[in-house]
Write a protein that holds these residues in place. Structure first.
Motif, PDB file in Angstrom:
ATOM      1  N   UNK A 123       1.006  -1.410   0.337  1.00  0.00           N
ATOM      2  CA  UNK A 123       0.556   0.014  -0.256  1.00  0.00           C
ATOM      3  C   UNK A 123       0.837   1.818   0.384  1.00  0.00           C
ATOM      4  N   UNK A 124       2.033   1.224   1.059  1.00  0.00           N
ATOM      5  CA  UNK A 124       2.448   2.633   0.603  1.00  0.00           C
ATOM      6  C   UNK A 124       3.816   2.634  -0.669  1.00  0.00           C
ATOM      7  N   UNK A 125       4.525   1.603  -1.243  1.00  0.00           N
ATOM      8  CA  UNK A 125       4.490   1.781  -2.681  1.00  0.00           C
ATOM      9  C   UNK A 125       3.459   2.261  -3.121  1.00  0.00           C
ATOM     10  N   UNK A 126       2.453   1.729  -3.316  1.00  0.00           N
ATOM     11  CA  UNK A 126       1.459   2.677  -4.207  1.00  0.00           C
ATOM     12  C   UNK A 126       0.607   4.307  -3.930  1.00  0.00           C
ATOM     13  N   UNK A 127       1.106   4.162  -2.756  1.00  0.00           N
ATOM     14  CA  UNK A 127       0.672   5.408  -2.168  1.00  0.00           C
ATOM     15  C   UNK A 127       1.709   6.578  -2.021  1.00  0.00           C
ATOM     16  N   UNK A 128       3.582   6.068  -1.696  1.00  0.00           N
ATOM     17  CA  UNK A 128       3.949   7.245  -1.145  1.00  0.00           C
ATOM     18  C   UNK A 128       4.924   6.950  -2.042  1.00  0.00           C
ATOM     19  N   UNK A 133       4.850  12.397   2.998  1.00  0.00           N
ATOM     20  CA  UNK A 133       5.113  12.225   4.435  1.00  0.00           C
ATOM     21  C   UNK A 133       4.166  11.685   4.873  1.00  0.00           C
ATOM     22  N   UNK A 134       4.510  11.108   5.720  1.00  0.00           N
ATOM     23  CA  UNK A 134       3.347  10.034   6.250  1.00  0.00           C
ATOM     24  C   UNK A 134       3.773  10.423   8.652  1.00  0.00           C
ATOM     25  N   UNK A 135       2.637  10.642   8.932  1.00  0.00           N
ATOM     26  CA  UNK A 135       2.346  10.285  10.566  1.00  0.00           C
ATOM     27  C   UNK A 135       2.614   8.654  10.703  1.00  0.00           C
ATOM     28  N   UNK A 136       3.454   8.627  11.493  1.00  0.00           N
ATOM     29  CA  UNK A 136       3.029   7.402  12.513  1.00  0.00           C
ATOM     30  C   UNK A 136       3.398   7.385  13.754  1.00  0.00           C
ATOM     31  N   UNK A 137       2.546   6.538  14.662  1.00  0.00           N
ATOM     32  CA  UNK A 137       2.387   6.907  16.254  1.00  0.00           C
ATOM     33  C   UNK A 137       3.629   6.255  16.371  1.00  0.00           C
ATOM     34  N   UNK A 138       4.257   7.093  17.597  1.00  0.00           N
ATOM     35  CA  UNK A 138       5.249   6.281  18.265  1.00  0.00           C
ATOM     36  C   UNK A 138       5.308   5.660  19.717  1.00  0.00           C
ATOM     37  N   UNK A 139       6.034   4.598  20.382  1.00  0.00           N
ATOM     38  CA  UNK A 139       6.641   3.765  19.605  1.00  0.00           C
ATOM     39  C   UNK A 139       6.089   2.877  18.626  1.00  0.00           C
ATOM     40  N   UNK A 140       7.397   2.945  17.750  1.00  0.00           N
ATOM     41  CA  UNK A 140       6.146   2.642  15.927  1.00  0.00           C
ATOM     42  C   UNK A 140       7.183   1.030  16.018  1.00  0.00           C
ATOM     43  N   UNK A 141       5.776   0.354  15.446  1.00  0.00           N
ATOM     44  CA  UNK A 141       6.489  -1.317  14.690  1.00  0.00           C
ATOM     45  C   UNK A 141       6.760  -1.036  13.981  1.00  0.00           C
ATOM     46  N   UNK A 142       8.519  -1.477  13.941  1.00  0.00           N
ATOM     47  CA  UNK A 142       8.689  -1.440  12.471  1.00  0.00           C
ATOM     48  C   UNK A 142       8.239  -1.238  10.893  1.00  0.00           C
ATOM     49  N   UNK A 178       3.947  22.272   5.000  1.00  0.00           N
ATOM     50  CA  UNK A 178       3.400  22.155   3.396  1.00  0.00           C
ATOM     51  C   UNK A 178       4.144  21.659   2.478  1.00  0.00           C
ATOM     52  N   UNK A 179       4.435  20.264   1.518  1.00  0.00           N
ATOM     53  CA  UNK A 179       2.824  19.872   1.362  1.00  0.00           C
ATOM     54  C   UNK A 179       2.644  19.121   2.392  1.00  0.00           C
ATOM     55  N   UNK A 180       1.019  18.522   2.790  1.00  0.00           N
ATOM     56  CA  UNK A 180       0.898  17.760   3.662  1.00  0.00           C
ATOM     57  C   UNK A 180       0.644  16.535   3.861  1.00  0.00           C
ATOM     58  N   UNK A 181       0.848  15.732   5.638  1.00  0.00           N
ATOM     59  CA  UNK A 181       1.046  14.265   4.846  1.00  0.00           C
ATOM     60  C   UNK A 181       0.057  13.786   4.186  1.00  0.00           C
ATOM     61  N   UNK A 182       0.784  13.105   3.511  1.00  0.00           N
ATOM     62  CA  UNK A 182      -0.190  11.546   2.812  1.00  0.00           C
ATOM     63  C   UNK A 182      -0.714  10.902   3.656  1.00  0.00           C
ATOM     64  N   UNK A 183      -0.016  10.352   4.985  1.00  0.00           N
ATOM     65  CA  UNK A 183      -1.027   9.452   5.606  1.00  0.00           C
ATOM     66  C   UNK A 183      -0.512   9.776   6.731  1.00  0.00           C
ATOM     67  N   UNK A 184      -1.682   9.360   7.550  1.00  0.00           N
ATOM     68  CA  UNK A 184      -1.770   9.077   8.797  1.00  0.00           C
ATOM     69  C   UNK A 184      -1.682   7.873   9.614  1.00  0.00           C
ATOM     70  N   UNK A 185      -1.152   6.997   9.833  1.00  0.00           N
ATOM     71  CA  UNK A 185      -1.006   5.375  10.433  1.00  0.00           C
ATOM     72  C   UNK A 185      -1.439   5.603  11.763  1.00  0.00           C
ATOM     73  N   UNK A 186      -2.752   5.062  11.514  1.00  0.00           N
ATOM     74  CA  UNK A 186      -3.227   4.717  12.882  1.00  0.00           C
ATOM     75  C   UNK A 186      -3.543   3.063  12.971  1.00  0.00           C
TER      76      UNK A 186
END
Length: 215
Positions: A123-128, A133-142, A178-186
């Motif tokens: 999915x990331x390869x298709x969208x990023x 930029x993507x926002x990822x929760x921390x601590x993060x799963x690898x 800017x540019x705005x993040x493209x993904x927010x990982x929940x």
């Protein structure tokens, strides 16, 4: 007169040069832990492994019988559709409706993957791409960081323990960057912190921005 025999000079060892996006990957935590574990045991230390682990018991007999039955069916030995067989996708939507009250379209909102990490990385390869930029929760799963790095994207990590603060930070970044993040990982229940949220989290407002979540 014959020419003198040339002495062959030793050449540098052959190396495969990987793509730059691979060199951007951070060290794999579980790989480092497994190396430490292996070295300790080789040294004769008695180590109790509290890592990921593996199933210690075999499946129930009826599961094995069903697998054998499916393997004997000649119709199961061709290539399946890339998004998964229709009946399986319908069963997924049925479970989501019964368990969570969520209605999904089996043709547009469900896809069958070899595993969740495989599906997430593709999915990331298709969208990023570079500059995204993507926002990822921390601590993060690898995989949540590795997949974005492999897609040449950038990562912003936000502490996830306080859900209200997390949403506020997401809204602030989306409004200011800017540019705005493209993904927010929940990811809830959050792995690896086990943080959870209540149902109203999915529609909570953050300032002038509404942040949607799913789990």
């Amino acid at each position: 007169m014959s020419k003198p025999i040339e002495t062959l000079q030793p050449t540098a060892p052959f190396r495969v040069q990987v793509a730059e996006r691979v060199t951007r990957l951070p060290p794999y935590l579980f790989g480092r832990i497994n190396t430490l574990l292996y070295n300790k045991r080789r040294a004769g230390d008695d180590v109790i492994d509290l890592g990921m682990g593996n199933p210690s018991d075999p499946p129930e007999e009826f599961v094995i019988e069903k697998l054998a039955e499916a393997a004997r069916d000649p119709d199961n030995h061709g290539y399946s559709k890339s998004n998964g067989i229709v009946n399986l996708r319908r069963e997924v939507t049925s479970k989501y409706l019964k368990r969570f009250g969520a209605r999904l379209d089996p043709d547009e909102e469900v896809i069958v993957c070899l595993g969740s990490k495989e599906g997430f990385s593709h999915m990331c390869l298709a969208m990023m791409g570079p500059g995204d930029t993507a926002i990822v929760p921390a601590p993060f799963f690898p995989i949540h960081v590795y997949s974005i790095a492999l897609a040449s994207g950038n990562v912003i990590t936000l502490e996830v323990a306080d859900s209200d603060k997390y949403l506020s930070n997401v809204a602030h970044i989306c409004e200011q960057l800017y540019p705005k993040p493209k993904l927010v990982i929940l990811n809830y229940p959050h792995n690896p912190s086990t943080a959870c949220v209540e149902q109203h989290f999915s529609t909570k407002s953050c300032g002038s921005r509404s942040v949607m979540a799913s789990w």
